[in-house]
Design a protein around this motif. Structure first.
Motif, PDB file in Angstrom:
ATOM      1  N   ARG A 140       0.843  -1.196   0.000  1.00  0.00           N
ATOM      2  CA  ARG A 140       0.000   0.000   0.000  1.00  0.00           C
ATOM      3  C   ARG A 140       0.876   1.243   0.000  1.00  0.00           C
ATOM      4  O   ARG A 140       1.736   1.397   0.880  1.00  0.00           O
ATOM      5  CB  ARG A 140      -0.893   0.003   1.238  1.00  0.00           C
ATOM      6  N   ARG A 190     -11.366  -8.594   4.742  1.00  0.00           N
ATOM      7  CA  ARG A 190     -10.014  -8.053   4.661  1.00  0.00           C
ATOM      8  C   ARG A 190     -10.059  -6.530   4.680  1.00  0.00           C
ATOM      9  O   ARG A 190     -11.017  -5.917   4.216  1.00  0.00           O
ATOM     10  CB  ARG A 190      -9.343  -8.504   3.369  1.00  0.00           C
ATOM     11  N   PRO A 191      -9.004  -5.872   5.150  1.00  0.00           N
ATOM     12  CA  PRO A 191      -8.911  -4.413   5.014  1.00  0.00           C
ATOM     13  C   PRO A 191      -8.926  -4.040   3.537  1.00  0.00           C
ATOM     14  O   PRO A 191      -8.406  -4.776   2.696  1.00  0.00           O
ATOM     15  CB  PRO A 191      -7.561  -4.083   5.661  1.00  0.00           C
ATOM     16  N   GLU A 192      -9.506  -2.890   3.227  1.00  0.00           N
ATOM     17  CA  GLU A 192      -9.655  -2.505   1.833  1.00  0.00           C
ATOM     18  C   GLU A 192      -9.076  -1.134   1.578  1.00  0.00           C
ATOM     19  O   GLU A 192      -9.296  -0.194   2.348  1.00  0.00           O
ATOM     20  CB  GLU A 192     -11.126  -2.523   1.427  1.00  0.00           C
ATOM     21  N   THR A 193      -8.338  -1.020   0.485  1.00  0.00           N
ATOM     22  CA  THR A 193      -7.818   0.259   0.016  1.00  0.00           C
ATOM     23  C   THR A 193      -8.606   0.670  -1.217  1.00  0.00           C
ATOM     24  O   THR A 193      -8.630  -0.058  -2.206  1.00  0.00           O
ATOM     25  CB  THR A 193      -6.328   0.157  -0.340  1.00  0.00           C
ATOM     26  N   ARG A 231      -4.855  -7.862   1.804  1.00  0.00           N
ATOM     27  CA  ARG A 231      -5.680  -6.669   1.610  1.00  0.00           C
ATOM     28  C   ARG A 231      -6.460  -6.790   0.313  1.00  0.00           C
ATOM     29  O   ARG A 231      -6.078  -7.502  -0.610  1.00  0.00           O
ATOM     30  CB  ARG A 231      -4.816  -5.404   1.564  1.00  0.00           C
TER      31      ARG A 231
END
Length: 491
Positions: free
Chosen positions: A9, A282-285, A310
């Motif tokens: 990221r 999941r964490p998301e960008t 991610r």
């Protein structure tokens, strides 16, 4: 929303991902295309493209699909030789000798059944009689070989070939929840020229466009095999009767009826993997940007979702809107079509795309002679008759013609020809000497075809870099610029 797993990221620097748009200046040439039983499907020659031979009454027919491997949602050229020339009325109603095309799925290692084919979405089309474009099995002509969908004497219930979707859903009615006239890729009627050849463009659909087929996806733990199925038709109906003499004497049975389905020509298709879902939670960008990168993102998804911890979320926006968000805190990754100098942003190319003007035009049977009077189709020269129904393989446009199309300068574009402010303009490009000088095949031998709606140009909505590039192309030409400024062309 589509999800991706990034390698890392970005933190301190902002990233601008771009696609390179390419447009050649000068006159634009729009290029198009020319326009089996289980046993027959095995008679394959070549790799990609593939040619498959028919069998039985259609043993002389050979169908070639230009590309059959590593497929995505795309158009491919399907051509054939050795088929009987189409018989049709002057109004375009096909009486017999036609090809019917559809995309189908099957369990891995098996051949498709008629229940696994995407067909019947149009239901009613003007150039097909009866159930030619339908899944309906109850019809005026009785197929003696049909046993599955027969109805008992006295039962008037309409019956349709079931559609079985890749997820196991079985549909028994006329219409489907998986496809309709706006989404299906079927071609109910494709014609053959007098030289026994024909062709069409066929849109191949992945599971994203055709969820009932699931091509390129893993559904319920298995990836389906997919196929293009062509059902050739001659002048013999399922009951043995010969047709082809009048509007009341045309083929009217569905290609899915047992006797017609037995003649199918099956071409295997290999799709690239698409559309794998990332794990939820999941964490998301978030990422945003041009719709032109959606296909690339979709093709990356199945591999990227198998690694990392991610997800990337992607939202499609116009280039102008995406560029304005570059100065905000989120997202960290923006896809646009043209490099832009933004403080703190890093530009990196990620894909190459092209700007194109596409056309899909067939030569219809001429309706009027060069003098503008009605003609007898049987009296047409053979060279003119041979072109009827064929695809125009390239259309030439100048920047001035593009300007006319973009500004709705043809009478047909405005209130179907009744607008007074363009009363002296050509009705559509087929009556515009400016267009005909470059495209004489649109009116072979000077005969006048009747088109419906040829001339409108559809452009993507929104403030897009591609639209700016298109207008820069038009305005770079002195004649086009003068036309837009109010100077009439000689016609």
């Amino acid at each position: 929303m589509k999800h991706l797993v990034p390698a890392a990221r970005p933190r301190r620097m902002r990233t601008l991902a771009g696609m390179v748009l390419v447009l050649a200046l000068g006159p634009a040439v729009l290029t198009g295309s020319i326009g089996a039983s289980t046993e027959a499907s095995a008679a394959v020659t070549g790799g990609t493209p593939l040619t498959v031979k028919g069998a039985g009454d259609f043993a002389s027919v050979e169908v070639t699909v230009a590309n059959t491997v590593d497929l995505i949602n795309q158009s491919v050229t399907v051509s054939w030789t050795g088929a009987p020339p189409t018989v049709a009325t002057a109004s375009g109603l096909v009486l017999g000798n036609a090809m019917q095309l559809m995309q189908c799925w099957a369990e891995p290692g098996q051949q498709p059944t008629r229940e696994q084919c995407q067909f019947g979405g149009f239901v009613d089309v003007p150039n097909a009689a009866g159930n030619m474009a339908s899944r309906q099995m109850t019809q005026s002509v009785i197929d003696p070989n049909e046993t599955v969908y027969n109805r008992p004497p006295g039962d008037l219930t309409l019956r349709y070939t079931h559609f079985i979707a890749i997820d196991g859903t079985r549909e028994t009615q006329r219409r489907s929840q998986f496809f309709d006239a706006a989404s299906t890729n079927e071609i109910p009627i494709a014609t053959t020229a007098s030289d026994r050849t024909g062709g069409t463009l066929f849109e191949l659909q992945t599971g994203l466009e055709a969820p009932g087929l699931g091509c390129g996806q893993v559904i319920n733990g298995r990836a389906p095999d997919c196929f293009l199925v062509v059902v050739p038709r001659n002048l013999t109906e399922v009951n043995g009767a010969t047709v082809g003499t009048s509007t009341s004497d045309a083929l009217s049975s569905s290609p899915l009826s047992t006797s017609n389905w037995a003649n199918r020509i099956v071409v295997p298709l290999k799709f690239r993997a698409v559309g794998g879902s990332c794990s939820l939670g999941r964490p998301e960008t978030p990422t945003i940007g041009s719709d032109y990168v959606t296909e690339a993102i979709t093709s990356w998804q199945p591999v990227l979702c198998g690694t990392g911890d991610r997800n990337f979320g992607f939202t499609s926006l116009s280039d102008d809107k995406a560029r304005s968000i570059l100065t905000s805190d989120v997202p960290d990754l923006v896809f646009i079509s043209r490099a832009s100098v933004v403080p703190g942003a890093v530009y990196a190319p990620v894909a190459v795309s092209g700007l194109a003007i596409a056309a899909n035009v067939d030569v219809p049977m001429p309706a009027l002679g060069p003098n503008g009077r009605p003609i007898d189709p049987d009296a047409l020269p053979e060279a003119v008759r041979a072109k009827a129904g064929s695809r125009i393989t390239d259309i030439k446009l100048t920047p001035r013609l593009v300007a006319k199309l973009l500004t709705q300068s043809y009478r047909f574009d405005l209130s179907f020809g009744s607008a007074t402010n363009v009363a002296k303009n050509p009705f559509d490009p087929t009556t515009d000497p400016d267009f005909l000088a470059l495209n004489p095949d649109v009116r072979p031998g000077g005969y006048i075809p009747i088109y419906r709606g040829f001339g409108r140009m559809l452009v993507t909505a929104g403030l897009l870099d591609s639209a700016e590039l298109l207008w820069r192309y038009v305005l770079s030409d002195a004649e086009a610029k003068a036309f837009l400024a109010g100077t009439p062309d000689p016609w």
